[in-house]
Design an enzyme around this catalytic site. Structure first.
Site, mmCIF file in Angstrom:
data_model
loop_
_atom_site.group_PDB
_atom_site.id
_atom_site.type_symbol
_atom_site.label_atom_id
_atom_site.label_comp_id
_atom_site.label_asym_id
_atom_site.label_seq_id
_atom_site.Cartn_x
_atom_site.Cartn_y
_atom_site.Cartn_z
ATOM 1 N N HIS A 1 0.844 -1.196 0.000
ATOM 2 C CA HIS A 1 0.000 0.000 0.000
ATOM 3 C C HIS A 1 0.877 1.243 0.000
ATOM 4 O O HIS A 1 0.647 2.198 0.749
ATOM 5 C CB HIS A 1 -0.964 -0.022 1.185
ATOM 6 N N TYR B 1 4.061 -5.704 10.586
ATOM 7 C CA TYR B 1 3.927 -4.253 10.441
ATOM 8 C C TYR B 1 5.056 -3.536 11.173
ATOM 9 O O TYR B 1 5.604 -2.541 10.704
ATOM 10 C CB TYR B 1 2.585 -3.787 10.996
#
Length: 383
Positions: free
Chosen positions: A72, A347
């Site tokens: 993303h 993450y």
């Protein structure tokens, strides 16, 4: 491989497609979402996969773009507020579900690790949000516009990542490896059929964004309930988006047409989504995001998200945010899905890498945001 996904437009009278053609949708879709839901579950053991290895694999697939998210990478920042209606307190004691206004920052994005990719309607769209309650507790989430996630286990995800890697000789995935992957993971093929059956909306403004993963809401009385959720566009705004002319200043041939349309829409007026909580029942899968819950499950509208400001990654607050799914306020807890803890670890690794790199130069610049807003203002004057 009779259960493989058929490409759109195929007919029963056509000759059987080669295995690789039938499974091409796997590589296309997953190239867009790879990295969004990486997980490890309980794999943090010797000789097992690690967060570093998963991020390395994604960098190998998409290339290394210093300063950008590993997935993303292309996006814009937004801000606004969430207005609860009190209905959510029935299931969760989280303060934001009361009839109060909670500030929100977030980021719209396209799946994939290339920050300069051209916008395409079929590319997976993401929405990350951070809610900040008056007591300082936060709720972070990362959602996409798919109805289900294509993988059931960590191994399945990693196997697909390896199978779909381009062959150095051809620059394309090896058909034999893709066919072998599909044969070993029929749940992925089934999930992608569901994805194909629900075409994407025209743009960000009229897209529905889903958690896909299950969580648990904890009420003030101590009752724990499995839930999933989705943000559905306000019908008034959705109808306006559906009826908007295709060439309203943001042509589909433009490199950033999806983002330009979003910027123009927010400039014309706030965009709104309803937060719909899907209430699970005993037996509903909470650790398998490839399976949808039954359509008759209770759905509760617990409030409205309003987004009224958009900025480039160059200036937006959410640009540096890590949308860790385990940042949860009291009243919201993880389910038994191993994806949750592993996503948090992945993450964190990806965030650490980009935090030590030079600030990126995004495709959608601050100058472009201002330019699109100016164009939208001129159009509004002419109406």
């Amino acid at each position: 491989m009779s259960n493989a996904v058929q490409p759109s437009g195929s007919s029963g009278s056509a000759p059987p497609a080669p295995a690789f053609s039938r499974l091409a949708i796997v590589a296309v879709l997953l190239a867009a979402v790879v990295g969004t839901f990486l997980w490890l579950g309980g794999w943090l053991t010797p000789n097992a996969l690690t967060p570093e290895e998963f991020v390395d694999a994604f960098e190998h697939s998409a290339g290394v773009h210093p300063g950008f998210r590993r997935n993303h990478a292309k996006g814009v920042c937004v801000s606004g507020f969430f207005l609860g209606n009190g209905e959510g307190l029935r299931l969760s004691k989280a303060a934001l579900f009361a009839a109060v206004r909670t500030p929100v920052i977030g980021r719209f994005s396209l799946g994939g690790g290339s920050p300069d990719q051209a916008d395409a309607a079929a590319t997976v769209r993401g929405l990350g949000l951070e809610f900040t309650q008056p007591d300082g507790q936060m709720w972070r989430m990362a959602m996409i516009n798919l109805p289900v996630f294509p993988f059931k286990t960590p191994q399945a995800f990693y196997d697909q990542l390896v199978a779909s890697a381009p062959d150095p000789k051809t620059g394309k995935p090896d058909p034999a490896k893709m066919e072998a992957f599909a044969a070993q993971h029929p749940e992925t093929v089934a999930a992608l059929k569901i994805v194909q059956s629900q075409p994407p909306a025209a743009g960000f403004a009229d897209s529905t964004f889903r958690s896909l993963l299950a969580f648990r809401f904890l009420s003030a009385r101590g009752v724990s309930t499995p839930v999933r959720w989705m943000f559905t566009p306000d019908e008034t705004k959705k109808r306006a988006a559906d009826s908007a002319p295709a060439d309203a200043g943001e042509k589909p041939t433009d490199q950033n047409f999806l983002f330009d349309a979003l910027i123009a829409a927010i400039h014309r007026g706030p965009l709104r989504w309803h937060l719909i909580i899907i209430v699970g029942q005993d037996g509903d899968p909470t650790a398998d995001p490839t399976l949808p819950w039954p359509a008759d499950r209770e759905q509760i509208d617990v409030g409205t998200l309003t987004l009224d400001r958009v900025e480039s990654d160059e200036t937006g607050t959410a640009a540096g945010l890590n949308f860790d799914p385990l940042v949860l306020p009291d009243g919201i807890e993880p389910s038994d899905d191993p994806l949750l803890s592993a996503r948090s670890a992945i993450y964190s690794q990806a965030f650490t890498r980009r935090a030590g790199e030079s600030p990126p130069h995004p495709a959608v610049t601050a100058a472009e945001v201002k330019g699109v807003e100016a164009h939208a203002a001129e159009e509004k004057k002419g109406d």
